[in-house]
Design an enzyme around this catalytic site. Structure first.
Site, PDB file in Angstrom:
ATOM      1  N   LYS A  14      65.649  58.323  51.214  1.00 38.28           N
ATOM      2  CA  LYS A  14      64.859  57.093  51.249  1.00 38.28           C
ATOM      3  C   LYS A  14      63.979  57.025  52.491  1.00 38.28           C
ATOM      4  O   LYS A  14      62.797  56.708  52.398  1.00 38.28           O
ATOM      5  CB  LYS A  14      65.754  55.856  51.217  1.00 38.28           C
ATOM      6  CG  LYS A  14      66.435  55.589  49.915  1.00 38.28           C
ATOM      7  CD  LYS A  14      67.193  54.273  49.923  1.00 38.28           C
ATOM      8  CE  LYS A  14      68.129  54.076  51.075  1.00 38.28           C
ATOM      9  NZ  LYS A  14      69.262  54.986  51.182  1.00 38.28           N
ATOM     10  N   ARG A  89      70.520  44.005  47.684  1.00 36.72           N
ATOM     11  CA  ARG A  89      71.735  44.766  47.368  1.00 36.72           C
ATOM     12  C   ARG A  89      72.595  44.061  46.330  1.00 36.72           C
ATOM     13  O   ARG A  89      73.571  44.626  45.867  1.00 36.72           O
ATOM     14  CB  ARG A  89      72.556  45.008  48.634  1.00 36.72           C
ATOM     15  CG  ARG A  89      71.876  45.998  49.545  1.00 36.72           C
ATOM     16  CD  ARG A  89      72.753  46.373  50.701  1.00 36.72           C
ATOM     17  NE  ARG A  89      72.012  47.318  51.542  1.00 36.72           N
ATOM     18  CZ  ARG A  89      72.570  48.217  52.294  1.00 36.72           C
ATOM     19  NH1 ARG A  89      73.870  48.320  52.334  1.00 36.72           N
ATOM     20  NH2 ARG A  89      71.840  49.026  53.016  1.00 36.72           N
ATOM     21  N   ARG A 128      73.613  66.580  58.014  1.00 31.47           N
ATOM     22  CA  ARG A 128      72.895  65.654  58.894  1.00 31.47           C
ATOM     23  C   ARG A 128      73.810  65.175  60.015  1.00 31.47           C
ATOM     24  O   ARG A 128      73.378  65.002  61.161  1.00 31.47           O
ATOM     25  CB  ARG A 128      72.379  64.456  58.068  1.00 31.47           C
ATOM     26  CG  ARG A 128      71.603  63.438  58.875  1.00 31.47           C
ATOM     27  CD  ARG A 128      70.982  62.375  58.006  1.00 31.47           C
ATOM     28  NE  ARG A 128      71.903  61.273  57.765  1.00 31.47           N
ATOM     29  CZ  ARG A 128      71.621  60.204  57.037  1.00 31.47           C
ATOM     30  NH1 ARG A 128      70.444  60.111  56.437  1.00 31.47           N
ATOM     31  NH2 ARG A 128      72.489  59.241  56.875  1.00 31.47           N
ATOM     32  N   ARG A 134      76.016  60.497  63.976  1.00 23.97           N
ATOM     33  CA  ARG A 134      76.571  59.352  63.254  1.00 23.97           C
ATOM     34  C   ARG A 134      77.950  59.706  62.708  1.00 23.97           C
ATOM     35  O   ARG A 134      78.101  60.614  61.908  1.00 23.97           O
ATOM     36  CB  ARG A 134      75.649  58.955  62.092  1.00 23.97           C
ATOM     37  CG  ARG A 134      74.380  58.289  62.526  1.00 23.97           C
ATOM     38  CD  ARG A 134      73.527  57.892  61.352  1.00 23.97           C
ATOM     39  NE  ARG A 134      74.257  57.097  60.364  1.00 23.97           N
ATOM     40  CZ  ARG A 134      73.680  56.480  59.352  1.00 23.97           C
ATOM     41  NH1 ARG A 134      72.382  56.556  59.182  1.00 23.97           N
ATOM     42  NH2 ARG A 134      74.408  55.800  58.488  1.00 23.97           N
ATOM     43  N   ARG A 146      81.166  54.965  50.827  1.00 22.42           N
ATOM     44  CA  ARG A 146      79.843  54.333  50.836  1.00 22.42           C
ATOM     45  C   ARG A 146      79.205  54.472  49.457  1.00 22.42           C
ATOM     46  O   ARG A 146      78.545  53.548  48.971  1.00 22.42           O
ATOM     47  CB  ARG A 146      78.948  54.963  51.908  1.00 22.42           C
ATOM     48  CG  ARG A 146      79.324  54.522  53.314  1.00 22.42           C
ATOM     49  CD  ARG A 146      78.863  55.448  54.408  1.00 22.42           C
ATOM     50  NE  ARG A 146      77.444  55.660  54.504  1.00 22.42           N
ATOM     51  CZ  ARG A 146      76.913  56.684  55.196  1.00 22.42           C
ATOM     52  NH1 ARG A 146      77.691  57.549  55.819  1.00 22.42           N
ATOM     53  NH2 ARG A 146      75.615  56.832  55.263  1.00 22.42           N
TER      54      ARG A 146
END
Length: 190
Positions: A14, A89, A128, A134, A146
């Site tokens: 995204k 959402r 990533r 992260r 998630r």
């Protein structure tokens, strides 16, 4: 005025595609995550309110999120349109967004979802996570949680936008250029 809602699971691309779309179509990119961080970092009234919920381990109520989003839209009156990333959402948020846009004589032009196989996305995020730092990109169980949350919350929104003939699924697997081409094809045909 083009107003696009961009959907996709974490790792679907995204952020990468949003950068391209905002340039190509002269859109203002509104990422709810960025808006939250900005408001909290700058200690705005809405930022303080959001932080009070977050500090208690609670979700920020829709009305606070929507107010932040409205403020951002109102800061960009010259925009040719908006790219909503991470919002809505829930159906309640979609209804609130529609109601707000209608006060300006606008609407959501389309909802575009970058779709990809979970296993491919998990591998992307783990990769990533090696460079992003992260923690939520370094734990496969957290990533899959998630995705489960995304599936539960987003599924009703897909139906919501399908009923309005505004939902478009785009294959999110391939090179950045291939995915960009697919997205552009959808948007150019609106």
């Amino acid at each position: 005025m083009i107003n696009i809602v961009l959907f996709g699971k974490p790792g679907a691309g995204k952020g990468t595609q949003a950068e391209f779309l905002k340039e190509k179509y002269n859109l203002t990119h509104l990422s709810t995550g960025d808006i939250f961080r900005f408001n909290m970092k700058n200690d705005t009234d809405l930022g303080k309110l959001a932080k009070s919920y977050i500090d208690q381990g609670e979700l920020v109520p829709d009305e606070v999120t929507i107010k932040m989003l409205e403020d951002e839209v109102n800061k960009n009156p010259q925009s040719s349109g908006f790219l909503f990333d991470g919002f809505p959402r829930t159906i309640a948020q979609a209804d609130a967004l529609d109601a707000f846009l209608q006060t300006k004589g606008w609407n959501i032009t389309a909802t575009v979802a970058l779709e990809a196989d979970d296993n491919i996305l998990v591998a992307r995020l783990l990769e990533r996570g090696k460079t992003s730092g992260r923690a939520d990109d370094q734990d496969e169980e957290k990533i899959r949680n998630r995705y489960q949350e995304y599936n539960e919350k987003t599924a009703p929104l897909i139906g919501y936008y399908q009923e309005q003939n505004k939902f478009h699924a785009v294959n999110g697997i391939g090179s950045i250029e291939e995915i960009t081409q697919r997205l552009t094809q959808v948007i150019d045909n609106l």
